[in-house]
Design an enzyme around this catalytic site. Structure first.
Site, PDB file in Angstrom:
ATOM      1  N   ARG A 137       1.655  -5.066  -3.208  1.00 12.61           N
ATOM      2  CA  ARG A 137       2.485  -5.546  -2.115  1.00 12.61           C
ATOM      3  C   ARG A 137       1.807  -6.676  -1.358  1.00 12.61           C
ATOM      4  O   ARG A 137       2.416  -7.679  -1.046  1.00 12.61           O
ATOM      5  CB  ARG A 137       2.774  -4.378  -1.168  1.00 12.61           C
ATOM      6  CG  ARG A 137       3.352  -4.797   0.171  1.00 12.61           C
ATOM      7  CD  ARG A 137       4.194  -3.725   0.758  1.00 12.61           C
ATOM      8  NE  ARG A 137       5.163  -3.250  -0.211  1.00 12.61           N
ATOM      9  CZ  ARG A 137       5.561  -1.995  -0.337  1.00 12.61           C
ATOM     10  NH1 ARG A 137       5.074  -1.069   0.436  1.00 12.61           N
ATOM     11  NH2 ARG A 137       6.450  -1.662  -1.250  1.00 12.61           N
ATOM     12  N   TYR A 138       0.547  -6.479  -1.057  1.00 13.34           N
ATOM     13  CA  TYR A 138      -0.198  -7.453  -0.258  1.00 13.34           C
ATOM     14  C   TYR A 138      -1.044  -8.337  -1.164  1.00 13.34           C
ATOM     15  O   TYR A 138      -1.355  -7.962  -2.284  1.00 13.34           O
ATOM     16  CB  TYR A 138      -1.109  -6.711   0.725  1.00 13.34           C
ATOM     17  CG  TYR A 138      -0.387  -5.877   1.752  1.00 13.34           C
ATOM     18  CD1 TYR A 138       0.246  -6.477   2.836  1.00 13.34           C
ATOM     19  CD2 TYR A 138      -0.351  -4.500   1.645  1.00 13.34           C
ATOM     20  CE1 TYR A 138       0.882  -5.696   3.801  1.00 13.34           C
ATOM     21  CE2 TYR A 138       0.286  -3.716   2.596  1.00 13.34           C
ATOM     22  CZ  TYR A 138       0.900  -4.318   3.684  1.00 13.34           C
ATOM     23  OH  TYR A 138       1.520  -3.551   4.627  1.00 13.34           O
ATOM     24  N   ARG A 157      -4.848  -6.544  -2.007  1.00 16.45           N
ATOM     25  CA  ARG A 157      -5.104  -5.127  -2.243  1.00 16.45           C
ATOM     26  C   ARG A 157      -3.935  -4.477  -2.982  1.00 16.45           C
ATOM     27  O   ARG A 157      -2.789  -4.900  -2.830  1.00 16.45           O
ATOM     28  CB  ARG A 157      -5.383  -4.390  -0.938  1.00 16.45           C
ATOM     29  CG  ARG A 157      -4.354  -4.586   0.164  1.00 16.45           C
ATOM     30  CD  ARG A 157      -5.069  -4.487   1.532  1.00 16.45           C
ATOM     31  NE  ARG A 157      -4.154  -4.439   2.648  1.00 16.45           N
ATOM     32  CZ  ARG A 157      -3.595  -5.526   3.196  1.00 16.45           C
ATOM     33  NH1 ARG A 157      -3.789  -6.725   2.680  1.00 16.45           N
ATOM     34  NH2 ARG A 157      -2.805  -5.406   4.257  1.00 16.45           N
ATOM     35  N   CYS A 210       0.147  17.242  -5.880  1.00 11.48           N
ATOM     36  CA  CYS A 210      -0.401  17.542  -4.570  1.00 11.48           C
ATOM     37  C   CYS A 210      -0.593  19.051  -4.494  1.00 11.48           C
ATOM     38  O   CYS A 210       0.147  19.799  -5.119  1.00 11.48           O
ATOM     39  CB  CYS A 210       0.571  17.122  -3.468  1.00 11.48           C
ATOM     40  SG  CYS A 210       0.516  15.363  -3.109  1.00 11.48           S
ATOM     41  N   CYS A 228       4.144  18.126   1.406  1.00 11.50           N
ATOM     42  CA  CYS A 228       4.525  17.901   2.800  1.00 11.50           C
ATOM     43  C   CYS A 228       6.029  17.674   2.844  1.00 11.50           C
ATOM     44  O   CYS A 228       6.568  16.903   2.066  1.00 11.50           O
ATOM     45  CB  CYS A 228       3.831  16.666   3.359  1.00 11.50           C
ATOM     46  SG  CYS A 228       2.055  16.691   3.172  1.00 11.50           S
ATOM     47  N   CYS A 243       7.189  14.023   3.205  1.00 12.53           N
ATOM     48  CA  CYS A 243       6.593  13.063   2.251  1.00 12.53           C
ATOM     49  C   CYS A 243       7.502  11.849   2.062  1.00 12.53           C
ATOM     50  O   CYS A 243       8.703  11.979   1.825  1.00 12.53           O
ATOM     51  CB  CYS A 243       6.374  13.739   0.906  1.00 12.53           C
ATOM     52  SG  CYS A 243       5.619  12.641  -0.312  1.00 12.53           S
ATOM     53  N   ARG A 251       7.215   9.893  -0.421  1.00 13.19           N
ATOM     54  CA  ARG A 251       7.482   9.809  -1.869  1.00 13.19           C
ATOM     55  C   ARG A 251       8.146  11.093  -2.361  1.00 13.19           C
ATOM     56  O   ARG A 251       7.861  11.563  -3.462  1.00 13.19           O
ATOM     57  CB  ARG A 251       6.191   9.536  -2.633  1.00 13.19           C
ATOM     58  CG  ARG A 251       5.536   8.255  -2.197  1.00 13.19           C
ATOM     59  CD  ARG A 251       4.519   7.708  -3.181  1.00 13.19           C
ATOM     60  NE  ARG A 251       3.906   6.522  -2.593  1.00 13.19           N
ATOM     61  CZ  ARG A 251       2.651   6.466  -2.136  1.00 13.19           C
ATOM     62  NH1 ARG A 251       1.866   7.510  -2.248  1.00 13.19           N
ATOM     63  NH2 ARG A 251       2.195   5.355  -1.589  1.00 13.19           N
ATOM     64  N   ASP A 278       9.359   7.187   7.675  1.00 14.16           N
ATOM     65  CA  ASP A 278      10.109   6.311   6.767  1.00 14.16           C
ATOM     66  C   ASP A 278      11.559   6.756   6.578  1.00 14.16           C
ATOM     67  O   ASP A 278      11.912   7.881   6.886  1.00 14.16           O
ATOM     68  CB  ASP A 278       9.424   6.276   5.398  1.00 14.16           C
ATOM     69  CG  ASP A 278       8.159   5.443   5.414  1.00 14.16           C
ATOM     70  OD1 ASP A 278       8.080   4.511   6.233  1.00 14.16           O
ATOM     71  OD2 ASP A 278       7.246   5.741   4.612  1.00 14.16           O
ATOM     72  N   ASP A 292       6.698   0.950   8.474  1.00 16.74           N
ATOM     73  CA  ASP A 292       6.600   0.416   7.120  1.00 16.74           C
ATOM     74  C   ASP A 292       7.989  -0.144   6.780  1.00 16.74           C
ATOM     75  O   ASP A 292       8.964   0.597   6.709  1.00 16.74           O
ATOM     76  CB  ASP A 292       6.173   1.514   6.137  1.00 16.74           C
ATOM     77  CG  ASP A 292       5.244   0.969   5.061  1.00 16.74           C
ATOM     78  OD1 ASP A 292       5.310  -0.253   4.782  1.00 16.74           O
ATOM     79  OD2 ASP A 292       4.456   1.746   4.494  1.00 16.74           O
ATOM     80  N   LYS A 346       3.559  -2.953   6.342  1.00 14.77           N
ATOM     81  CA  LYS A 346       3.451  -2.297   7.641  1.00 14.77           C
ATOM     82  C   LYS A 346       3.530  -3.306   8.782  1.00 14.77           C
ATOM     83  O   LYS A 346       2.823  -4.303   8.781  1.00 14.77           O
ATOM     84  CB  LYS A 346       2.141  -1.531   7.701  1.00 14.77           C
ATOM     85  CG  LYS A 346       2.064  -0.454   6.645  1.00 14.77           C
ATOM     86  CD  LYS A 346       0.687   0.137   6.548  1.00 14.77           C
ATOM     87  CE  LYS A 346       0.583   1.118   5.401  1.00 14.77           C
ATOM     88  NZ  LYS A 346       0.523   0.460   4.080  1.00 14.77           N
TER      89      LYS A 346
END
Ligand SMILES: *Cc1c(COP(=O)(O)O)cnc(C)c1O
Length: 436
Positions: free
Chosen positions: A117-118, A121, A130, A134, A137, A139, A298, A335, A342
């Site tokens: 994206r950036y 990085r 996981c 969560c 989440c 995702r 999100d 985001d 972000k």
């Protein structure tokens, strides 16, 4: 170790405890309503069970015995641990603004397992697994869809991509949870990335210190220690999660020279309170963890009930900035849906700005003036640095190129405006050939 009341209850049921063995915890992860009922002695009605089963079919359930043991069973319905880990039928309410991939991570994926994206990085999704799912989440679309770790060779395209993009100086291992990988496999991945000459730092995003702190073993530390500079961002959302076991895990990481940060998500009914976030942040810095980001929740599907308005985040930041240590405040970010990355959001501190004078307010409400210099000789910047009187050591510095607003601000770039690729007026110009 002294087990708390819940832990004693749980271990009585799951005979012969190996409580602090993380593989035991994984093996005994709670994945069904029945297991949850047996362990917690919480009973759901048939009606509740039906709708919960439907929720779990869409978004699976997984909680480590350790994390379950943190639930205050007497007040479980409003318990922050319960609310983050146990499904709510509200997850089935998908509203029109919600998306399965709001951050367009899949669209920004040039090769499997990697999001770019950036400019400098990349995000490497090394595992789909996981220990705890969560409920908030981002995702959620991927949770449990393919409960598998890619074989090492599957990641090779991603490694090659990083190798071929010399601008990538920061590689972020994400998932799923990268610490779900077996030690040897993780060692191999870290080793492969660290061999790439232009990669300056490696980061790991993991929730293990929160949901399964026993994953931080001396063997793991030995491996991680080899790959300095290594940054780990973890994900505490509530001060109640900072237990003695969590503290111990954090201390092991910091003592190994790993730099720790924390990313929280602002969650309605869980931590949308200035006092809770402030306590959390102060406890984090006590444990040498720097609050990094506070995320606005999100627009992923099924998260409606977790979302707060933006002003709640601003209000919380207002209660941190100035009121507590500067490094105990995270950056509050949204985001951007669609993959814009972000975007930081803050309370406003500039009240007005006149010629050479700025009017500011502080956290106490004092209105103050800052006198700017009457004369300032701006250094002309051609971004080339050769004739500049400021002494940047060219050999060590990265080459400079610019995009976006930074480009508009530069002295030499001729661009005077950024125009969306779809703009009716510009299209009309082209059509009427009155361009130029
Ligand atoms: C968050 C994120 C990063 C890292 O961003 P930082 O602001 O540097 O922490 C990198 N790639 C993607 C796709 C991200 O979502």
């Amino acid at each position: 170790m002294i087990l708390n009341e819940n832990q004693q209850k749980i271990t009585k049921r799951i005979k012969k405890t190996k409580w602090e063995d993380w593989t035991w915890q994984i093996k005994h992860t709670i994945k069904t309503l029945k297991q949850f009922e047996q362990i917690t002695e919480i009973k759901f009605s048939e009606e509740e069970k039906n709708i919960l089963d439907e929720t779990i079919r869409k978004f699976p359930l997984s909680i480590t015995p350790y994390y379950v043991s943190l639930i205050d069973l007497k007040n479980y319905k409003t318990d922050p641990v319960y609310l983050q880990s146990f499904p709510s039928p509200k997850e089935l309410d998908v509203c029109v603004h919600e998306m399965s991939d709001p951050l367009s991570e899949d669209k920004d994926s040039p090769v499997p397992h990697l999001t770019h994206r950036y400019p400098d990085r990349v995000l490497l999704h090394v595992s789909n697994l996981c220990s705890m799912y969560c409920r908030h989440c981002t995702r959620k679309r991927k949770v449990g869809d393919r409960d598998s770790i890619p074989v090492f060779e599957e990641l090779e395209k991603a490694f090659k991509y990083i190798e071929n993009n010399t601008k990538v100086r920061d590689v972020l291992l994400s998932g799923g949870d990268p610490l779900m990988l077996p030690d040897d496999y993780l060692d191999k991945v870290l080793n492969r990335i660290s061999q790439i000459p232009h990669v300056e730092i490696i980061r790991i995003g993991t929730r293990m210190p929160v949901v399964l702190p026993y994953r931080i073993t001396t063997k793991l530390i030995k491996i991680l220690k080899k790959y300095q500079p290594l940054y780990i961002n973890t994900h505490f959302n509530h001060p109640r999660e900072i237990t003695n076991s969590a503290k111990k895990a954090l201390a092991m990481l910091v003592n190994a020279g790993i730099v720790l940060g924390n990313q929280s998500v602002l969650l309605s009914g869980i931590n949308d309170c200035p006092r809770i976030i402030k306590t959390l942040c102060q406890k984090l810095v006590q444990n040498r963890v720097r609050p990094y980001y506070l995320y606005q929740c999100d627009l992923s599907e099924g998260l409606t009930h977790f979302r707060t308005p933006i002003n709640k985040g601003i209000e919380i930041l207002e209660s941190l900035i100035g009121h507590t240590s500067g490094f105990a405040r995270p950056t509050y970010v949204i985001d951007a849906p669609g993959g814009g990355g972000k975007i930081p959001v803050e309370p406003n501190y500039i009240i007005s700005h006149g010629t050479n004078k700025v009017i500011l307010r502080n956290y106490e409400g004092i209105i103050t003036t800052y006198k700017e210099p009457d004369s300032y000789e701006a250094t002309f910047c051609d971004r080339d640095c050769v004739n500049c009187k400021l002494q940047l050591n060219l050999e060590e510095a990265n080459k400079f190129s610019t995009i976006g607003i930074e480009k508009l601000l530069s002295n030499t770039d001729k661009t005077i405006s950024l125009i969306p690729s779809v703009n009716q007026r510009i299209k009309r110009r082209e059509k009427n050939k009155i361009n130029k």
